[in-house]
Design a protein around this motif. Structure first.
Motif, short mmCIF file in Angstrom:
data_model
loop_
_atom_site.label_atom_id
_atom_site.label_comp_id
_atom_site.label_asym_id
_atom_site.label_seq_id
_atom_site.Cartn_x
_atom_site.Cartn_y
_atom_site.Cartn_z
N UNK A 153 0.83 -1.21 0.00
CA UNK A 153 0.00 0.00 0.00
C UNK A 153 0.86 1.25 0.00
N UNK A 154 1.98 1.21 0.74
CA UNK A 154 2.89 2.35 0.77
C UNK A 154 3.48 2.61 -0.61
N UNK A 155 3.85 1.54 -1.32
CA UNK A 155 4.37 1.70 -2.68
C UNK A 155 3.29 2.27 -3.60
N UNK A 156 2.08 1.76 -3.48
CA UNK A 156 0.99 2.22 -4.35
C UNK A 156 0.69 3.69 -4.11
N UNK A 157 0.58 4.07 -2.85
CA UNK A 157 0.26 5.47 -2.52
C UNK A 157 1.44 6.38 -2.85
N UNK A 158 2.65 5.94 -2.48
CA UNK A 158 3.84 6.75 -2.73
C UNK A 158 4.08 6.96 -4.22
N UNK A 159 3.93 5.92 -5.02
CA UNK A 159 4.12 6.05 -6.46
C UNK A 159 3.13 6.99 -7.09
N UNK A 160 1.87 6.87 -6.70
CA UNK A 160 0.83 7.75 -7.24
C UNK A 160 1.09 9.20 -6.84
N UNK A 161 1.46 9.41 -5.58
CA UNK A 161 1.72 10.77 -5.10
C UNK A 161 2.92 11.39 -5.81
N UNK A 162 3.95 10.57 -6.03
CA UNK A 162 5.16 11.08 -6.69
C UNK A 162 4.87 11.47 -8.14
N UNK A 163 4.09 10.64 -8.83
CA UNK A 163 3.71 10.98 -10.21
C UNK A 163 2.91 12.28 -10.24
N UNK A 164 2.00 12.45 -9.29
CA UNK A 164 1.21 13.68 -9.21
C UNK A 164 2.11 14.88 -8.94
N UNK A 165 3.10 14.70 -8.08
CA UNK A 165 4.05 15.77 -7.78
C UNK A 165 4.85 16.16 -9.03
N UNK A 166 5.34 15.17 -9.74
CA UNK A 166 6.14 15.43 -10.95
C UNK A 166 5.31 16.17 -12.01
N UNK A 167 4.09 15.64 -12.25
CA UNK A 167 3.26 16.20 -13.32
C UNK A 167 2.58 17.51 -12.93
N UNK A 168 2.18 17.60 -11.67
CA UNK A 168 1.40 18.76 -11.25
C UNK A 168 2.19 19.89 -10.63
N UNK A 169 3.42 19.62 -10.17
CA UNK A 169 4.19 20.64 -9.48
C UNK A 169 5.55 20.88 -10.15
N UNK A 170 6.33 19.81 -10.28
CA UNK A 170 7.71 19.98 -10.75
C UNK A 170 7.75 20.51 -12.19
N UNK A 171 7.05 19.85 -13.10
CA UNK A 171 7.11 20.28 -14.50
C UNK A 171 6.51 21.67 -14.71
N UNK A 172 5.34 21.99 -14.15
CA UNK A 172 4.84 23.36 -14.30
C UNK A 172 5.78 24.39 -13.68
N UNK A 173 6.44 24.05 -12.56
CA UNK A 173 7.37 24.98 -11.93
C UNK A 173 8.50 25.37 -12.87
N UNK A 174 9.03 24.38 -13.59
CA UNK A 174 10.15 24.65 -14.50
C UNK A 174 9.68 25.11 -15.88
N UNK A 175 8.36 25.25 -16.05
CA UNK A 175 7.81 25.83 -17.28
C UNK A 175 7.03 27.10 -16.97
N UNK A 176 7.36 27.75 -15.86
CA UNK A 176 6.71 29.01 -15.46
C UNK A 176 5.20 28.87 -15.35
N UNK A 177 4.77 27.74 -14.82
CA UNK A 177 3.35 27.54 -14.56
C UNK A 177 2.57 26.88 -15.69
N UNK A 178 3.20 26.71 -16.85
CA UNK A 178 2.50 26.09 -17.97
C UNK A 178 2.39 24.58 -17.78
N UNK A 179 1.40 23.99 -18.42
CA UNK A 179 1.24 22.54 -18.39
C UNK A 179 2.32 21.89 -19.25
N UNK A 180 2.66 20.63 -18.97
CA UNK A 180 3.63 19.93 -19.82
C UNK A 180 3.27 20.00 -21.29
N UNK A 181 4.28 20.18 -22.13
CA UNK A 181 4.04 20.39 -23.56
C UNK A 181 3.38 19.19 -24.22
N UNK A 182 3.63 17.98 -23.68
CA UNK A 182 3.10 16.79 -24.36
C UNK A 182 1.61 16.56 -24.09
#
Length: 338
Positions: free
Chosen positions: A190-219
């Motif tokens: 369960x920890x792997x399932x929750x942690x993996x989902x949360x990390x993907x959400x962090x990457x897609x929803x926070x990290x990538x927009x942060x390095x694109x000045x708030x824009x959504x990922x280009x793809x």
């Protein structure tokens, strides 16, 4: 493994020397590593000339690990050689899994050979260089150690795999579901399932927009027809599921599935629970309007291959008489699709 590593290192190097590699993607990866080695971590140039951090395009910080190697061998060929060697090393956990579940070193060796002959694995080493290609062997080692109930040993491979691309943590989440149900490790799984989902959400929803000045990922524009974002796709799944069904049953999608299944004799279908880990990447490819995502000749297969190959081992354990079909099918697939 040595023959694969040497052969595909040479082939990939010759491909580069023949000017068959591009600004995208090998040039982009080389620049990210070069910039890191010169004190500007993951700095790259976009096609329009803008300087951005690589994390705004894809979250694959494992590229930083190539910096010490760049200091020793500052060449694009170094990335290609390391990739070929890493992919080849994925045959080891396949051998271990098959030896354990099929109780035969001969069959285990044949399954390891089948992995190296598997057409998507061969194309993976020739599709320039992509950090996500390393997810293939890393996830295979993770499956082996989790199958052995050795979570601590699996952890470095799971962590490294999540650093190869932003959606790979979802594969780790799928492994968590498998670990929970198939191996009865409810807390850890369960920890792997929750942690993996949360990390993907962090990457897609926070990290990538942060390095694109708030824009959504280009793809995200690849998914305009089905919602244009993870949230939009989920909304479409509720409001108009037929749109998704039509998107994943086009001719090229069905051909892609057939080409993935044929060289493994479809035996992974007998291990459906492990396939949960392959579903996020498969869905991302099948729903995309970009044709390269449904071709076995490109790197999008990397997070899918481990679960199909390991699933074929588990499927062969359930139907031992079908086990010899896999090496034969892999050989046919290598000739027909390679």
């Amino acid at each position: 493994m040595a023959v694969y590593a040497a052969g595909f290192s040479v082939l990939a190097g010759l491909e580069h020397r023949a000017f068959e590699t591009g600004r995208f993607d090998l040039g982009n990866m080389v620049q990210a590593v070069w910039s890191t080695a010169h004190g500007r971590p993951l700095d790259v140039t976009e096609l329009d000339g803008d300087q951005i951090n690589r994390l705004g395009a894809h979250v694959d910080p494992l590229l930083v690990a190539f910096t010490p190697l760049w200091w020793v061998w500052p060449s694009p060929t170094m990335l290609l050689v390391v990739q070929a060697i890493a992919i080849a090393l994925g045959a080891l956990p396949v051998f271990w899994l098959a030896r354990k579940h099929l109780a035969s070193e001969r069959l285990a060796a044949l399954f390891a050979l089948s992995y190296l002959l598997y057409a998507p694995v061969q194309w993976l080493a020739l599709d320039e260089f992509h950090p996500v290609a390393l997810a293939c062997p890393l996830l295979l080692y993770a499956v082996w150690y989790l199958d052995e109930d050795r979570l601590l040993a699996a952890s470095p491979f799971l962590v490294a795999a999540t650093l190869t691309k932003e959606e790979v943590p979802l594969a780790v989440a799928g492994l968590g579901i498998w670990f929970t149900v198939a191996r009865g490790r409810r807390i850890a799984g369960s920890a792997l399932a929750i942690g993996g989902t949360a990390l993907a959400a962090l990457f897609l929803g926070v990290v990538m927009p942060h390095y694109r000045d708030g824009d959504s990922p280009a793809f995200y524009d690849r998914y305009d027809a089905v919602g244009g974002s993870p949230g939009g796709i989920l909304e479409t799944a509720v409001t108009d599921p037929l749109v998704l069904l039509e998107a994943v049953t086009e001719g090229r999608d069905l051909t892609y599935i057939f080409q993935l299944a044929l060289p493994l004799a479809g035996l992974f279908l007998a291990a459906p629970l492990l396939l949960v880990a392959a579903l996020p990447e498969l869905a991302a490819s099948l729903l995309s309007e970009t044709a390269t995502q449904t071709s076995i000749e490109f790197h999008y297969t990397a997070p899918v291959i481990p679960f199909l190959v390991a699933g074929a081992v588990f499927g062969a354990a359930r139907f031992p008489r079908l086990a010899p079909l896999v090496p034969a099918a892999a050989l046919v697939g290598a000739v027909a699709l390679g």
